[in-house]
Design an enzyme around this catalytic site. Structure first.
Site, PDB file in Angstrom:
ATOM      1  N   SER A  78       0.835  -1.208   0.000  1.00  0.00           N
ATOM      2  CA  SER A  78       0.000   0.000   0.000  1.00  0.00           C
ATOM      3  C   SER A  78       0.870   1.257   0.000  1.00  0.00           C
ATOM      4  O   SER A  78       0.615   2.215  -0.730  1.00  0.00           O
ATOM      5  CB  SER A  78      -0.882   0.026   1.251  1.00  0.00           C
ATOM      6  OG  SER A  78      -1.807  -1.017   1.235  1.00  0.00           O
ATOM      7  N   GLN A 115      -9.065   2.310  -0.570  1.00  0.00           N
ATOM      8  CA  GLN A 115      -8.839   2.651  -1.979  1.00  0.00           C
ATOM      9  C   GLN A 115      -9.827   3.716  -2.434  1.00  0.00           C
ATOM     10  O   GLN A 115      -9.456   4.656  -3.144  1.00  0.00           O
ATOM     11  CB  GLN A 115      -8.949   1.395  -2.846  1.00  0.00           C
ATOM     12  CG  GLN A 115      -7.833   0.402  -2.560  1.00  0.00           C
ATOM     13  CD  GLN A 115      -7.998  -0.906  -3.295  1.00  0.00           C
ATOM     14  OE1 GLN A 115      -8.975  -1.107  -4.018  1.00  0.00           O
ATOM     15  NE2 GLN A 115      -7.059  -1.810  -3.115  1.00  0.00           N
ATOM     16  N   ASP A 137      -7.098  -8.142   4.395  1.00  0.00           N
ATOM     17  CA  ASP A 137      -6.273  -8.972   3.503  1.00  0.00           C
ATOM     18  C   ASP A 137      -5.810 -10.273   4.169  1.00  0.00           C
ATOM     19  O   ASP A 137      -5.145 -11.093   3.537  1.00  0.00           O
ATOM     20  CB  ASP A 137      -5.043  -8.178   3.043  1.00  0.00           C
ATOM     21  CG  ASP A 137      -5.440  -7.043   2.093  1.00  0.00           C
ATOM     22  OD1 ASP A 137      -6.499  -7.144   1.439  1.00  0.00           O
ATOM     23  OD2 ASP A 137      -4.698  -6.054   2.014  1.00  0.00           O
ATOM     24  N   LYS A 190     -12.284  -9.385  -3.949  1.00  0.00           N
ATOM     25  CA  LYS A 190     -10.831  -9.172  -3.926  1.00  0.00           C
ATOM     26  C   LYS A 190     -10.232  -9.811  -5.193  1.00  0.00           C
ATOM     27  O   LYS A 190     -10.925 -10.022  -6.165  1.00  0.00           O
ATOM     28  CB  LYS A 190     -10.241  -9.755  -2.641  1.00  0.00           C
ATOM     29  CG  LYS A 190     -10.678  -9.005  -1.392  1.00  0.00           C
ATOM     30  CD  LYS A 190     -10.073  -7.622  -1.368  1.00  0.00           C
ATOM     31  CE  LYS A 190     -10.512  -6.821  -0.167  1.00  0.00           C
ATOM     32  NZ  LYS A 190     -10.061  -5.419  -0.265  1.00  0.00           N
TER      33      LYS A 190
HETATM   34  C1  S3P Z   1      -5.600  -1.291   0.047  1.00  0.00           C
HETATM   35  C2  S3P Z   1      -6.867  -1.319   0.552  1.00  0.00           C
HETATM   36  C3  S3P Z   1      -7.645  -2.558   0.721  1.00  0.00           C
HETATM   37  C4  S3P Z   1      -6.751  -3.798   0.673  1.00  0.00           C
HETATM   38  C5  S3P Z   1      -5.761  -3.740  -0.455  1.00  0.00           C
HETATM   39  C6  S3P Z   1      -4.865  -2.524  -0.313  1.00  0.00           C
HETATM   40  C7  S3P Z   1      -4.929   0.009  -0.110  1.00  0.00           C
HETATM   41  O1  S3P Z   1      -8.581  -2.646  -0.342  1.00  0.00           O
HETATM   42  O2  S3P Z   1      -7.543  -4.951   0.555  1.00  0.00           O
HETATM   43  O3  S3P Z   1      -4.950  -4.907  -0.467  1.00  0.00           O
HETATM   44  O4  S3P Z   1      -3.710   0.037  -0.338  1.00  0.00           O
HETATM   45  O5  S3P Z   1      -5.616   1.033  -0.013  1.00  0.00           O
HETATM   46  P1  S3P Z   1     -10.055  -1.978  -0.217  1.00  0.00           P
HETATM   47  O6  S3P Z   1      -9.898  -0.509  -0.251  1.00  0.00           O
HETATM   48  O7  S3P Z   1     -10.797  -2.509  -1.409  1.00  0.00           O
HETATM   49  O8  S3P Z   1     -10.601  -2.490   1.083  1.00  0.00           O
END
Ligand code: S3P
Length: 456
Positions: free
Chosen positions: A30, A176, A322, A349
């Site tokens: 991230s 996200q 995750d 996912k």
């Molecule tokens: C992430 C947010 C999560 C996570 C992904 C990374 C990010 O997704 O599952 O692996 O870096 O903002 P979501 O925003 O869909 O929950």
């Protein structure tokens, strides 16, 4: 290797020895994505260290290069991003390939929504099935023009010089979505506020602040005021808790194991698995180890333990979103029933993680009832016997050998590899090349601490 040219690989996994040793896992995915993006929009040169050399983050770097950003890779885990400023990106000469990365595509959609040129974001087969309405809707409300068929990639983003700020309540718990809005907010007139019922990881907020943006944030609330330029800085990426998670679960379930994971990022919005495993009786000690790039670090020591099923609190779900594939494996080997609910997001996912983990573990003899938003996992009781000297075939609750399919989902491949360490026969795990998206080198690292794992 690019997603398009990726070979179809399988693993043969079988019990190794009790896990033992110290290890460091690669950089946070991230944070690596975000460092590239903000480095690109900043003025000056941003140096990133601890960068994740995964396919996902490399895809984001390649997209930014196509948009005119010079990014050097002087050494493994290092990037020098020559920022072009908020208004320095230029149109690419074709579609921008985000590979397998939902984070890449959703954040880039926000970043590109307020540019004076058109862009097209595309992804691999898995990403092409993932929902994008969650970003298209708020970005459209800000004035962006984004075309997509059925809310799925590709996303055609039209030139738009000015967006409007927004006050947005996120229905899905998604960092996200929040991040896409905040990045678009850099190009808006007036402030943009995101409100979350369930606070999610706050890396975009923290990093925008570090790059000099005018942002205020607290758990569940962020307001960005546009107008300030971003100033380059250095970003030192901590080790990814989500990669460490596989070893926390593996050492918890494999009898006789004792592992130390060094300098892992432990942002509280990421560490829900620690709490879930503790509820199940895991033996995990977390020792603070200072800070890196403004993120708390810890050394984590884990020993095999007798795990018991638990009801996973729904409030923990966003903080471990995750980690459910790995948790399913732990639950399948614990005593009693583990209940997961409030986790419907798992179905969108990299794969439908509820269905694919259920099928994979069932193929190894586990008993799991799927529900719409989670599962009831009936543990085999394998972890009840903590004596490492007893042969696996003689242990009650050992899973069985066989064949399981990760369906191209990196976290499922690694979670099934853990399950296979507790199986009485060899397990073939199909479609594992995707592990390189988030955890390059997993196989060798895992083997080094005791996993029985090799390419088929
Ligand atoms: C992430 C947010 C999560 C996570 C992904 C990374 C990010 O997704 O599952 O692996 O870096 O903002 P979501 O925003 O869909 O929950």
């Amino acid at each position: 290797m690019s997603a398009a040219s990726r070979a179809v690989l399988s693993w043969i996994a079988a019990p190794g020895r009790p896990l033992d040793g110290r290890l460091r896992v690669p950089g946070d995915k991230s944070i690596s994505h975000r460092a590239l993006m903000l480095g690109a929009l900043a003025e000056g040169t941003t140096r990133i260290t601890g960068f994740l050399e995964g396919e996902d983050t490399r895809a984001t770097a390649a997209v930014l290069q196509r948009l005119g950003v010079c990014i050097e890779a002087p050494a493994e885990g290092e990037r020098i991003v020559h920022g072009v400023g908020l208004h320095g990106l230029r149109a690419a000469d074709g579609p921008l390939d985000c590979g397998n990365a939902g984070t890449g595509m959703r954040l880039l959609a926000g970043l590109l929504a307020g540019q004076g040129f058109d862009s097209v974001l595309v992804g691999d087969a898995s990403l092409s099935k993932r929902p994008m309405r969650r970003v298209i809707e708020p970005l459209s409300a800000m004035g962006a023009r984004i075309d997509s068929e059925g809310g799925l990639p590709p996303l055609r983003i039209h030139a738009k010089n000015v967006l409007q700020g927004i006050d947005y309540k996120c229905e899905v718990a998604s960092a996200q979505v929040k991040s896409a809005i905040l990045l678009a907010g850099l190009y808006a007139q007036g402030p943009s506020t995101v409100r979350e019922a369930h606070p999610t990881r706050d890396y975009t907020e923290r990093m925008l602040a570090a790059f000099g943006a005018d942002i205020e944030f607290a758990p569940g609330l962020a307001t960005l005021r546009p107008g300030r330029r971003l100033a380059a800085t250095s970003v030192d990426v901590p080790a990814d808790f989500s990669s460490a998670a596989f070893f926390l679960v593996a050492a918890s379930v494999i009898p006789g194991s004792h592992l130390r994971l060094e300098r892992v990022g432990v942002n509280p919005r990421r560490t829900g698995l620690l709490e879930a495993l503790r509820l199940m009786g895991a033996d995990i000690a977390v020792r603070p180890a200072g800070e890196q790039g403004g993120e708390p670090l810890a050394d984590i020591e884990v020993r095999a333990a007798r795990l018991r099923g638990a009801v996973i609190p729904e409030a923990l779900v966003p903080d471990m979103i995750d980690e459910f594939p790995a948790l399913f494996t732990a639950a399948a080997l614990a005593e009693g029933v583990t209940t997961v609910s409030g986790a419907a997001e798992l179905r969108v996912k990299e794969s439908d993680r509820i269905a694919v983990m259920t099928a994979g573990l069932r193929a190894l003899g586990a008993s799991i009832d799927e529900t719409a938003d989670g599962a009831l996992i009936h543990g085999s009781g394998f972890t009840a016997n903590t004596d490492p000297s007893m042969a696996l075939a003689d242990r009650a609750g050992a899973l069985r050998g066989g064949r399981a399919d990760s369906q191209g989902d990196h976290r499922i491949a690694m979670s099934l590899a853990i399950a296979a360490q507790c199986a009485a026969g060899e397990v073939r795990i199909d479609d594992v090349a995707n592990v390189a998206t988030s955890f390059p080198g997993f196989e060798a690292l895992a083997r080094g601490v005791g996993f029985g794992l090799r390419l088929a």
